[in-house]
Each structure stands twice: as structure tokens, then as C-alpha cells.
Design a protein around this motif. Structure first.
Motif, PDB file in Angstrom:
ATOM      1  N   ARG A   1      -4.902  16.871  -0.200  1.00  0.00           N
ATOM      2  CA  ARG A   1      -5.936  17.651  -0.887  1.00  0.00           C
ATOM      3  C   ARG A   1      -5.552  19.124  -0.898  1.00  0.00           C
ATOM      4  NH1 ARG A   1     -10.906  15.202   1.939  1.00  0.00           N
ATOM      5  NH2 ARG A   1     -11.675  17.322   1.740  1.00  0.00           N
TER       6      ARG A   1
ATOM      7  N   GLU B   1      -0.404  13.642  -5.863  1.00  0.00           N
ATOM      8  CA  GLU B   1      -0.735  12.249  -6.172  1.00  0.00           C
ATOM      9  C   GLU B   1      -0.030  11.274  -5.232  1.00  0.00           C
ATOM     10  OE1 GLU B   1       0.245  11.044 -10.158  1.00  0.00           O
ATOM     11  OE2 GLU B   1       0.070   8.928  -9.571  1.00  0.00           O
ATOM     12  N   HIS B   2       1.252  11.497  -4.996  1.00  0.00           N
ATOM     13  CA  HIS B   2       2.000  10.490  -4.240  1.00  0.00           C
ATOM     14  C   HIS B   2       1.846  10.637  -2.737  1.00  0.00           C
ATOM     15  CE1 HIS B   2       3.731   8.756  -7.808  1.00  0.00           C
ATOM     16  NE2 HIS B   2       3.855   9.991  -8.269  1.00  0.00           N
TER      17      HIS B   2
ATOM     18  N   CYS C   1       0.832  -1.220   0.000  1.00  0.00           N
ATOM     19  CA  CYS C   1       0.000   0.000   0.000  1.00  0.00           C
ATOM     20  C   CYS C   1       0.861   1.261   0.000  1.00  0.00           C
ATOM     21  CB  CYS C   1      -0.945   0.046   1.193  1.00  0.00           C
ATOM     22  SG  CYS C   1      -1.971  -1.390   1.332  1.00  0.00           S
TER      23      CYS C   1
ATOM     24  N   GLU D   1      -2.671  17.301   5.808  1.00  0.00           N
ATOM     25  CA  GLU D   1      -2.264  18.473   5.031  1.00  0.00           C
ATOM     26  C   GLU D   1      -1.578  19.499   5.949  1.00  0.00           C
ATOM     27  OE1 GLU D   1      -5.043  16.855   4.646  1.00  0.00           O
ATOM     28  OE2 GLU D   1      -5.197  16.395   2.514  1.00  0.00           O
TER      29      GLU D   1
ATOM     30  N   GLU E   1      -0.841  11.885  -1.464  1.00  0.00           N
ATOM     31  CA  GLU E   1      -2.301  11.804  -1.277  1.00  0.00           C
ATOM     32  C   GLU E   1      -2.831  12.930  -0.377  1.00  0.00           C
ATOM     33  OE1 GLU E   1      -3.862   7.512  -1.309  1.00  0.00           O
ATOM     34  OE2 GLU E   1      -1.899   7.410  -0.364  1.00  0.00           O
TER      35      GLU E   1
ATOM     36  N   ARG F   1       2.611   4.574  -1.997  1.00  0.00           N
ATOM     37  CA  ARG F   1       2.633   5.463  -3.163  1.00  0.00           C
ATOM     38  C   ARG F   1       3.969   6.186  -3.246  1.00  0.00           C
ATOM     39  NH1 ARG F   1      -2.007   7.571  -5.722  1.00  0.00           N
ATOM     40  NH2 ARG F   1      -3.783   6.244  -5.325  1.00  0.00           N
TER      41      ARG F   1
END
Ligand code: SF4
Length: 301
Positions: free
Chosen positions: A174, A169-170, A5, A69, A172, A7
Motif C-alpha cells: 500500500r 500490484e505484484h 497463491c 511496506e 501487494e 503474484r
């Protein structure tokens, strides 16, 4: 990577493969063993030496974070501060380094960057040692790989090759996620006007693109004794990008699922003596290599 799992990968995970690839995989499969490993006295002693050194050049402030974030925004705000410090010729420690290498997003933390008397940008990686001796070749190999990968990541960042999409993307994250009050206040104190995570990321990317910082000129490993804090020795590390990338591609082929993980070679079976996963290890039990156990036992005697 899908099976674990993941990224992105940490630089230290890839470097761990140079010691034993299977050990890295077991770290994912037996997370509680890994946690206990990180709580060992020597690991904690090493971490406190790093923290003490970081405090020599940075102020430590508490920032309340709520979301992922928020946490990443604080790292990026720190990085922005470090870009300014490097621009004025100061030394920085614990600098976050991220970027794509050979098709994988990688993250790491550079111990120290400073300018030499000749104006070269020097990366200094501190390693703590339980004994007052330099590491064996088996350990030093991973250390050299680590500083080489840090250079590739840092050089990529200051050349402006990091993109918004790669980060989002990597990691994850927002972009539109509003920052928490603790992070907003911290950013304000540093002189930045931001509202959402995407604002901090954009600020970072623009600053990296126009910072005009040089690439790293020199890679150095510094070994320090845990008990006394004495410097045991330091080594300059040669940098050969082609060789380093070829080595990295070999390690990554495991993460891409192109080959099975490897345990240690017979001549390195002594590593199994100090491995927390030895009891569970198929490689050591000889299911993958019939003669490993026999040779290991011989060597242990
Ligand atoms: Fe690697 Fe040996 Fe540990 Fe198995 S026991 S994971 S081969 S170091």
C-alpha cells in the motif's frame, strides 16, 4: 500461480525448475519439508559465507520493521544506496533485482556487481560447494539461467522499465502506508525525507530512471569450497537473450497453468536419491511415467 497463491516468482524458484519442476511444486505443497531443507548444515554454511562477503563491502545496521511496506522500504533504501555506490565505481553485494519478465513479476538478489579493470560491469554469482569440485552440468544449467535472469532484471531496472503499478500490484503493497519509526530514522540517516511507502518507491523509480548506470557486460559464476573458503573455479557465462527468454517462457508455461509439472527424465533419475520429496513423489512412483521407477532402481544399484 493462482493455485500456489503467487503474484510474483523468485528467480531461484524458476531456476529450480531446471533441476526438477515437480520438486519446486512440492516445495509449496510441503512447506515444512522445504523449511527443514533450508536448515540443513550445508545451506547454513553457504548463507554464512555470503553474509561474511556482504559485510566486507556493506555496513550492517539494525532497522526495526513493523509492516510489509516497512520491510520493502528498507530493501529499496538499500538499493538506492547501491545505485550511488555503483555510480562512484564501487562494488556492491546482495543487490535486490525486480521487474516483469515474460508477463511475470520476478524478484531476485544479485550476489555481487563490480567493475573490471576494463570498466565492464561484471555480475559475479558466488556458489558454495561441499566438495572441492566444479558442479555437474545438471547444476550448472540452473546457475547459468539464474545469472541470465538477473541480468535481464537489472538491465530492465536501469533502463527505467520498472513501474509503480507493477511493484504495487505484484508485491501487494500500500503506497499510502505510513512508515514505522525505525524505517523513518534509517531513511533520515541516509539523507532521505520520506513519510509513506509510496515516497520511497517514487524515489527509487526516479533514481533508476536517471541513474545512467550501464547494463551488465559480463556474467560470471564463482565456485567456493564451503569448508576452507578456497575458490574452486570460476566460469564466464555467455548471454543469448532470445534463447534465455525462450527457456524462461517454457518454465513459465507451467506457472500459467498451460501444462502439468514435469519430474526428472529417466537419465536424471539419480536426482531422486537426494530429493526430500522422493517418498511422496508421484512421478517417481511411476504413476505418470510407468518406467521411471524401474530405471531409477536400476541406476541406484
Ligand atoms: Fe523430482 Fe525425483 Fe524429487 Fe520427484 S523424487 S520431485 S521426480 S527429483
Amino acid at each position: 500461480m493462482e493455485r500456489c497463491c503467487r503474484r510474483y516468482l523468485k528467480v531461484t524458484e524458476v531456476c529450480g525448475q531446471s533441476w526438477c519442476e515437480l520438486q519446486v511444486l512440492y516445495g509449496f505443497e510441503y512447506p515444512l519439508v522445504l523449511k527443514a531443507e533450508k536448515e540443513r548444515a550445508e545451506v547454513k554454511a553457504g548463507a554464512s559465507i555470503h553474509l561474511a562477503r556482504e559485510r566486507e563491502v556493506h555496513d550492517v545496521v539494525q532497522v526495526c520493521v513493523v509492516t510489509r511496506e516497512d520491510r520493502q522500504a528498507v530493501k529499496f533504501l538499500n538499493l538506492l544506496g547501491m545505485i550511488s555506490a555503483l555510480q562512484t565505481g564501487c562494488c556492491v553485494r546482495e543487490l535486490p533485482a525486480i521487474g516483469m519478465l515474460e508477463g511475470v513479476f520476478m524478484v531476485g538478489v544479485i550476489d555481487e556487481l563490480r567493475y573490471s579493470d576494463k570498466g565492464e560491469l561484471v555480475l559475479n554469482e558466488l556458489k558454495t560447494r561441499r566438495h572441492k569440485s566444479l558442479p555437474s552440468e545438471a547444476q550448472a544449467k540452473g546457475h547459468r539461467l539464474q545469472v541470465g535472469l538477473y541480468k535481464l532484471l537489472f538491465d530492465g531496472m536501469v533502463r527505467g522499465s520498472l513501474s509503480r503499478d507493477q511493484v504495487v500490484e505484484h508485491l501487494e503493497l500500500r503506497l499510502e502506508r505510513a512508515l514505522g519509526p525505525g524505517v523513518l530514522e534509517h531513511a533520515r540517516n541516509l539523507g532521505f525525507r520520506v513519510a509513506a511507502f509510496g515516497d520511497v518507491l517514487d524515489l527509487l523509480l526516479v533514481n533508476l530512471k536517471y541513474c545512467e548506470l550501464p547494463c551488465i557486460d559480463l556474467l560470471r559464476l564463482e565456485y567456493c569450497h564451503q569448508g576452507s573458503g578456497d575458490i574452486v573455479g570460476s566460469q564466464d557465462v555467455p548471454f543469448d537473450e532470445d534463447q534465455l527468454r525462450a527457456q524462461l517462457r517454457h518454465y513459465l508455461s507451467f506457472w500459467f497453468g498451460q501444462r502439468e509439472p514435469r519430474g526428472v527424465d529417466i537419465e536424471d533419475a539419480w536426482k531422486c536419491r537426494m530429493c526430500s520429496y522422493a517418498e511422496h513423489c508421484e512421478w517417481r512412483r511411476g504413476s505418470s511415467q510407468g518406467s521411471v521407477t524401474v530405471h531409477t532402481d536400476k541406476k541406484l544399484k
